[in-house]
Design a protein around this motif. Structure first.
Motif, PDB file in Angstrom:
ATOM      1  N   VAL A 145       0.855  -1.194   0.000  1.00  0.00           N
ATOM      2  CA  VAL A 145       0.000   0.000   0.000  1.00  0.00           C
ATOM      3  C   VAL A 145       0.886   1.237   0.000  1.00  0.00           C
ATOM      4  N   LYS A 146       0.700   2.097  -0.981  1.00  0.00           N
ATOM      5  CA  LYS A 146       1.472   3.334  -1.075  1.00  0.00           C
ATOM      6  C   LYS A 146       0.526   4.527  -0.988  1.00  0.00           C
ATOM      7  N   VAL A 147       0.907   5.470  -0.150  1.00  0.00           N
ATOM      8  CA  VAL A 147       0.000   6.528   0.289  1.00  0.00           C
ATOM      9  C   VAL A 147       0.612   7.882  -0.055  1.00  0.00           C
ATOM     10  N   HIS A 148      -0.171   8.714  -0.770  1.00  0.00           N
ATOM     11  CA  HIS A 148       0.325  10.001  -1.256  1.00  0.00           C
ATOM     12  C   HIS A 148      -0.703  11.096  -0.975  1.00  0.00           C
ATOM     13  N   PRO A 149      -0.585  11.830   0.125  1.00  0.00           N
ATOM     14  CA  PRO A 149      -1.418  13.025   0.281  1.00  0.00           C
ATOM     15  C   PRO A 149      -0.859  14.161  -0.578  1.00  0.00           C
ATOM     16  N   PHE A 150      -1.724  14.758  -1.412  1.00  0.00           N
ATOM     17  CA  PHE A 150      -1.323  15.805  -2.346  1.00  0.00           C
ATOM     18  C   PHE A 150      -2.106  17.086  -2.084  1.00  0.00           C
ATOM     19  N   ARG A 151      -1.442  18.193  -2.267  1.00  0.00           N
ATOM     20  CA  ARG A 151      -2.108  19.490  -2.416  1.00  0.00           C
ATOM     21  C   ARG A 151      -1.562  20.142  -3.674  1.00  0.00           C
ATOM     22  N   VAL A 152      -2.445  20.495  -4.600  1.00  0.00           N
ATOM     23  CA  VAL A 152      -2.066  21.236  -5.804  1.00  0.00           C
ATOM     24  C   VAL A 152      -2.614  22.655  -5.674  1.00  0.00           C
ATOM     25  N   VAL A 153      -1.755  23.630  -5.936  1.00  0.00           N
ATOM     26  CA  VAL A 153      -2.111  25.045  -5.798  1.00  0.00           C
ATOM     27  C   VAL A 153      -2.017  25.703  -7.171  1.00  0.00           C
ATOM     28  N   ALA A 154      -3.000  26.570  -7.476  1.00  0.00           N
ATOM     29  CA  ALA A 154      -3.019  27.267  -8.762  1.00  0.00           C
ATOM     30  C   ALA A 154      -3.262  28.754  -8.534  1.00  0.00           C
ATOM     31  N   SER A 155      -2.769  29.566  -9.446  1.00  0.00           N
ATOM     32  CA  SER A 155      -3.013  31.007  -9.439  1.00  0.00           C
ATOM     33  C   SER A 155      -3.398  31.432 -10.845  1.00  0.00           C
ATOM     34  N   THR A 156      -3.689  32.715 -11.025  1.00  0.00           N
ATOM     35  CA  THR A 156      -4.116  33.174 -12.344  1.00  0.00           C
ATOM     36  C   THR A 156      -3.018  33.016 -13.390  1.00  0.00           C
ATOM     37  N   ASP A 157      -1.759  33.057 -12.956  1.00  0.00           N
ATOM     38  CA  ASP A 157      -0.664  32.939 -13.921  1.00  0.00           C
ATOM     39  C   ASP A 157       0.013  31.572 -13.912  1.00  0.00           C
ATOM     40  N   SER A 177      -8.424   7.644  -5.437  1.00  0.00           N
ATOM     41  CA  SER A 177      -8.261   9.063  -5.134  1.00  0.00           C
ATOM     42  C   SER A 177      -9.413   9.496  -4.245  1.00  0.00           C
ATOM     43  N   LEU A 178      -9.088   9.988  -3.068  1.00  0.00           N
ATOM     44  CA  LEU A 178     -10.072  10.412  -2.083  1.00  0.00           C
ATOM     45  C   LEU A 178     -10.044  11.933  -1.985  1.00  0.00           C
ATOM     46  N   MET A 179     -11.198  12.576  -2.245  1.00  0.00           N
ATOM     47  CA  MET A 179     -11.271  14.020  -2.122  1.00  0.00           C
ATOM     48  C   MET A 179     -11.237  14.425  -0.650  1.00  0.00           C
ATOM     49  N   ILE A 180     -10.328  15.352  -0.333  1.00  0.00           N
ATOM     50  CA  ILE A 180     -10.223  15.874   1.028  1.00  0.00           C
ATOM     51  C   ILE A 180     -10.844  17.266   1.103  1.00  0.00           C
ATOM     52  N   SER A 181     -10.446  18.159   0.210  1.00  0.00           N
ATOM     53  CA  SER A 181     -11.072  19.478   0.165  1.00  0.00           C
ATOM     54  C   SER A 181     -10.671  20.196  -1.118  1.00  0.00           C
ATOM     55  N   ARG A 182     -11.497  21.169  -1.491  1.00  0.00           N
ATOM     56  CA  ARG A 182     -11.214  22.080  -2.600  1.00  0.00           C
ATOM     57  C   ARG A 182     -11.532  23.488  -2.108  1.00  0.00           C
ATOM     58  N   PRO A 234      -5.622  32.289  -4.566  1.00  0.00           N
ATOM     59  CA  PRO A 234      -5.177  31.017  -5.134  1.00  0.00           C
ATOM     60  C   PRO A 234      -6.241  29.936  -4.993  1.00  0.00           C
ATOM     61  N   ALA A 235      -6.129  28.927  -5.826  1.00  0.00           N
ATOM     62  CA  ALA A 235      -6.987  27.737  -5.749  1.00  0.00           C
ATOM     63  C   ALA A 235      -6.162  26.594  -5.190  1.00  0.00           C
ATOM     64  N   ARG A 236      -6.837  25.684  -4.516  1.00  0.00           N
ATOM     65  CA  ARG A 236      -6.136  24.485  -4.069  1.00  0.00           C
ATOM     66  C   ARG A 236      -7.065  23.284  -4.166  1.00  0.00           C
ATOM     67  N   ARG A 237      -6.437  22.119  -4.327  1.00  0.00           N
ATOM     68  CA  ARG A 237      -7.142  20.837  -4.412  1.00  0.00           C
ATOM     69  C   ARG A 237      -6.361  19.832  -3.575  1.00  0.00           C
ATOM     70  N   ASP A 238      -6.988  19.313  -2.518  1.00  0.00           N
ATOM     71  CA  ASP A 238      -6.352  18.350  -1.617  1.00  0.00           C
ATOM     72  C   ASP A 238      -6.967  16.970  -1.828  1.00  0.00           C
TER      73      ASP A 238
END
Length: 257
Positions: A145-157, A177-182, A234-238
């Protein structure tokens, strides 16, 4: 060792059976948050507590080379058929050469999961749930089992790229893929394909607790970029990406990322 049989197993039998059937017939499935919460025996307060772990992630220098602002950690465990979890040595993460085109042959080093993350009861229940679901794909003695918590951050540019490698497979048995928050994010559609490019499933994970499951042996997947809904912030996706690979002995997998 702890046995996975018990009240939660009985309570979630229907949801697990539905997920297994979908994986066998379509190779992909989305479990809605209410179903996932029932399976895990958790409520909104548990999800809020679990989401706090995403405030303690580390910079992903490898994604940064591709222009993506991503934070993450990484953990590796074995899970046997009784539900017993065991941490594996924290080594470099590497993927099979025919999977991720961005990192062919490259060993990537990521910070380990925090002790608080590993000890969280929601996390432990989730891994055992995934083991039960994955058993329809392979009757494994042990799951790697391999576990990867990710946060991706975006901006206008700078768009946020959850999968900068594009359409790919992970070289595992079950990919999830488990949605944590947006927050302030638009886009981020997840799409699962057959090897010939036919779309199997397309969905945008919005609500915390939504769980996307895929048979990685039979499909490829990608996630569309995210961008800010409000250009001034900024936007983020966890998300939590967890993969399970069938092995008769997880010891053999200890040296493979």
């Amino acid at each position: 060792m702890e046995d996975i049989a018990g009240d939660s197993t009985l309570r979630s039998a229907g949801e697990v059976a539905e997920a297994r059937q979908a994986l066998l017939s379509r190779h992909a499935h989305v479990m809605e948050p209410a179903a996932v919460s029932r399976c895990l025996g958790v409520d909104a307060a548990d999800w809020r507590r679990f989401a706090l772990h995403w405030e303690d992630l580390s910079h992903d220098e490898y994604a940064a080379r591709e222009g993506t602002h991503r934070l993450r950690r990484y953990g590796h465990f074995s899970l046997d058929r009784t539900g017993a979890l065991r941490p594996m040595p924290h080594l470099a993460f590497a993927q099979p050469e025919d999977t991720n085109p961005l990192y062919v042959g490259e060993e990537r080093h990521f910070e380990p999961l925090t002790d608080a993350f590993v000890a969280d009861p929601l996390f432990k229940s989730l891994l055992r749930l995934l083991g039960r679901i994955a058993s329809c794909l392979r009757d494994a003695d042990v799951w790697s089992v391999k576990v990867h918590p990710f946060r991706v951050v975006a901006s206008t540019d700078r768009a946020g790229l959850p999968t900068p490698e594009g359409r790919h497979r992970d070289g595992v048995t079950l990919v999830t893929s488990l949605m944590i928050s947006r927050e302030n994010a638009v886009g981020g559609q997840s799409t699962v394909y057959t090897p010939d490019g036919t779309t199997v499933l397309a969905t945008t994970l919005h609500e915390p607790g939504t769980l996307l499951l895929g048979d990685d042996r039979a499909t490829l997947h990608e996630v569309a970029p995210i961008s800010p809904a409000d250009a001034t912030r900024p936007a983020r996706r966890d998300v939590l990406v967890t993969t399970l690979t069938a092995h008769h002995s997880a010891e053999r997998d200890a040296q493979v990322g």
